[in-house]
Write an enzyme that holds these catalytic residues in place. Structure first.
Site, PDB file in Angstrom:
ATOM      1  N   SER A 143       1.021  12.097   0.956  1.00  0.00           N
ATOM      2  CA  SER A 143      -0.041  12.424   2.133  1.00  0.00           C
ATOM      3  C   SER A 143       0.111  14.069   2.357  1.00  0.00           C
ATOM      4  O   SER A 143       1.195  14.252   2.366  1.00  0.00           O
ATOM      5  CB  SER A 143       0.104  11.799   3.256  1.00  0.00           C
ATOM      6  OG  SER A 143      -0.602  12.244   4.452  1.00  0.00           O
ATOM      7  N   TYR A 156       6.045   8.553   9.867  1.00  0.00           N
ATOM      8  CA  TYR A 156       5.022   8.413   8.506  1.00  0.00           C
ATOM      9  C   TYR A 156       5.259   9.754   7.902  1.00  0.00           C
ATOM     10  O   TYR A 156       5.308   9.789   6.615  1.00  0.00           O
ATOM     11  CB  TYR A 156       3.380   8.281   9.015  1.00  0.00           C
ATOM     12  CG  TYR A 156       2.378   8.241   8.053  1.00  0.00           C
ATOM     13  CD1 TYR A 156       2.295   7.165   7.520  1.00  0.00           C
ATOM     14  CD2 TYR A 156       1.781   9.560   7.713  1.00  0.00           C
ATOM     15  CE1 TYR A 156       1.425   7.051   6.269  1.00  0.00           C
ATOM     16  CE2 TYR A 156       0.838   9.300   6.878  1.00  0.00           C
ATOM     17  CZ  TYR A 156       0.765   8.391   6.032  1.00  0.00           C
ATOM     18  OH  TYR A 156      -0.245   8.212   4.890  1.00  0.00           O
TER      19      TYR A 156
HETATM   20  N1  NAD Z   1      -6.871   7.192   4.048  1.00  0.00           N
HETATM   21  C1  NAD Z   1      -6.119   8.246   4.283  1.00  0.00           C
HETATM   22  O1  NAD Z   1      -6.626   9.112   5.358  1.00  0.00           O
HETATM   23  C2  NAD Z   1      -4.763   8.574   3.518  1.00  0.00           C
HETATM   24  C3  NAD Z   1      -4.277   9.842   3.671  1.00  0.00           C
HETATM   25  C4  NAD Z   1      -3.157  10.152   2.918  1.00  0.00           C
HETATM   26  C5  NAD Z   1      -2.563   9.323   2.447  1.00  0.00           C
HETATM   27  N2  NAD Z   1      -2.962   7.927   2.259  1.00  0.00           N
HETATM   28  C6  NAD Z   1      -2.016   6.968   1.858  1.00  0.00           C
HETATM   29  O2  NAD Z   1      -2.911   6.182   0.942  1.00  0.00           O
HETATM   30  C7  NAD Z   1      -2.287   4.737   1.092  1.00  0.00           C
HETATM   31  C8  NAD Z   1      -3.308   3.734   1.335  1.00  0.00           C
HETATM   32  O3  NAD Z   1      -3.787   4.135   2.844  1.00  0.00           O
HETATM   33  P1  NAD Z   1      -5.040   3.446   3.393  1.00  0.00           P
HETATM   34  O4  NAD Z   1      -5.786   4.668   4.467  1.00  0.00           O
HETATM   35  O5  NAD Z   1      -6.115   2.823   2.289  1.00  0.00           O
HETATM   36  O6  NAD Z   1      -4.717   2.554   4.397  1.00  0.00           O
HETATM   37  P2  NAD Z   1      -4.666   0.902   4.779  1.00  0.00           P
HETATM   38  O7  NAD Z   1      -3.831   0.766   5.683  1.00  0.00           O
HETATM   39  O8  NAD Z   1      -5.811   0.533   4.299  1.00  0.00           O
HETATM   40  O9  NAD Z   1      -3.928   0.669   3.131  1.00  0.00           O
HETATM   41  C9  NAD Z   1      -2.391   0.404   3.070  1.00  0.00           C
HETATM   42  C10 NAD Z   1      -2.220  -0.781   2.217  1.00  0.00           C
HETATM   43  O10 NAD Z   1      -0.839  -1.289   2.156  1.00  0.00           O
HETATM   44  C11 NAD Z   1      -0.386  -2.566   2.633  1.00  0.00           C
HETATM   45  N3  NAD Z   1       0.794  -2.618   3.234  1.00  0.00           N
HETATM   46  C12 NAD Z   1       1.128  -2.567   4.345  1.00  0.00           C
HETATM   47  N4  NAD Z   1       2.292  -2.754   4.650  1.00  0.00           N
HETATM   48  C13 NAD Z   1       2.742  -3.568   3.350  1.00  0.00           C
HETATM   49  C14 NAD Z   1       4.103  -4.525   3.104  1.00  0.00           C
HETATM   50  N5  NAD Z   1       4.895  -4.295   3.944  1.00  0.00           N
HETATM   51  N6  NAD Z   1       3.825  -4.682   1.930  1.00  0.00           N
HETATM   52  C15 NAD Z   1       2.882  -5.016   1.157  1.00  0.00           C
HETATM   53  N7  NAD Z   1       1.643  -4.076   1.340  1.00  0.00           N
HETATM   54  C16 NAD Z   1       1.847  -3.512   2.590  1.00  0.00           C
HETATM   55  C17 NAD Z   1      -1.892  -2.988   3.668  1.00  0.00           C
HETATM   56  O11 NAD Z   1      -1.827  -4.242   3.629  1.00  0.00           O
HETATM   57  C18 NAD Z   1      -2.909  -2.057   3.082  1.00  0.00           C
HETATM   58  O12 NAD Z   1      -3.579  -2.977   2.117  1.00  0.00           O
HETATM   59  C19 NAD Z   1      -1.027   4.888   1.876  1.00  0.00           C
HETATM   60  O13 NAD Z   1       0.029   5.106   1.281  1.00  0.00           O
HETATM   61  C20 NAD Z   1      -1.479   5.757   2.754  1.00  0.00           C
HETATM   62  O14 NAD Z   1      -0.353   6.424   3.651  1.00  0.00           O
HETATM   63  C21 NAD Z   1      -4.206   7.566   3.055  1.00  0.00           C
END
Ligand code: NAD
Length: 249
Positions: A143, A156
């Site tokens: 991220s 985080y």
């Molecule tokens: N959306 C953003 O702004 C953003 C920005 C930078 C990085 N990210 C990264 O992108 C990735 C996806 O994030 P997102 O925004 O889609 O959020 P999100 O919360 O929708 O996705 C996270 C996913 O991980 C799963 N998860 C959480 N804990 C878990 C566990 N213990 N075991 C298995 N699965 C688990 C959740 O069920 C979910 O489907 C993450 O790694 C997040 O850190 C997101």
């Protein structure tokens, strides 16, 4: 370029991971959607199967080492081998807005166990199969908060910083078996999970970008596809920020 590739995407029941999964099957990949959310993950896999794609759901808790081993072994039965792993699953929601003085130690440990240890253990379990691929690929989802030090989110941010460092060590350890390991660092991207991020944080990102607009999942999927493809066979240990120029590496 991705046709026939066998790929596991963690955390793909929703959000960015789901966007990666859909794009990969549309390009001919065989995929496993691995997530803790059984109902949502099965629904995504079922709907993709109905459209004629090869998608399976396997439940996993990235915080549980035994669950991770079981997930990879079940996935191998479904896919028959492995060419790519996207370590996208993470605790990314509902933990912000807490100062470093106020972070609960149990929450800190859970974030580290799922985001950092989970990424290591998934890659460790997948490595023997990736080594058998002609050019295995790991894409770790970090991220850009780890690049600019977003406040009130230190557990985080620290977990994502660790993933960036881990990517480099993994790349060196797996390179001689032609397994490439790279990380992406998305900026704040519009998904269901980020709807609850305060408007001011969305505005701060938008104002700071060289391309001053909201970031969408489709801004990120193409980069993941590229890093999983044969076009990226000599790119490893790299971090690619995808954030419209909010942070320039
Ligand atoms: N959306 C953003 O702004 C953003 C920005 C930078 C990085 N990210 C990264 O992108 C990735 C996806 O994030 P997102 O925004 O889609 O959020 P999100 O919360 O929708 O996705 C996270 C996913 O991980 C799963 N998860 C959480 N804990 C878990 C566990 N213990 N075991 C298995 N699965 C688990 C959740 O069920 C979910 O489907 C993450 O790694 C997040 O850190 C997101």
């Amino acid at each position: 370029m991705l046709k026939g590739k066998r790929i596991i995407i963690t955390g793909s029941a929703r959000g960015l991971g789901q966007a990666f999964a859909i794009s990969l099957v549309e390009k001919g990949a065989h995929i496993v959607i691995a997530d803790i959310l059984e109902t949502e993950g099965s629904a995504v896999a079922n709907s993709l199967q109905k459209s004629g794609y090869d998608a399976h759901f396997v439940q996993v808790d990235l915080g549980d080492p035994r669950s991770i081993e079981a997930c990879v072994s079940q996935s191998m039965k479904m896919l028959g081998g492995l060419d790519g792993l996207v370590n996208n699953g993470a605790i990314a929601t509902g933990i912000g807005g807490v100062s470093m003085e106020d972070i609960d130690i149990d929450v800190w440990d859970r974030v580290m166990n799922v985001n950092v240890r989970g990424t290591w253990l998934m890659t460790r379990a997948a490595a023997p199969f990736l080594r058998q691929s002609s050019c295995g690929k790991v894409v770790n989802v970090a991220s850009d908060t780890a690049l600019w030090g977003a406040p009130q989110l230190m557990h985080y941010v620290s977990s994502k910083g660790a993933i960036i460092a881990m990517t480099k060590s993994m790349a060196r350890e797996l390179g001689n078996d032609n397994v490439c390991v790279n990380a992406i660092a998305p900026g704040l991207t519009l998904v269901d999970a980020t709807e609850y991020v305060p408007k001011e944080r969305h505005q701060l990102y938008q104002n700071g970008r060289a391309i001053s607009r909201a970031q969408l999942p489709e801004d990120v999927v193409g980069v993941v596809n590229f890093l999983l493809s044969d076009s990226a066979n000599f790119i490893t240990g790299q971090l690619l920020p995808i954030n419209g120029g909010f942070v320039m590496n």
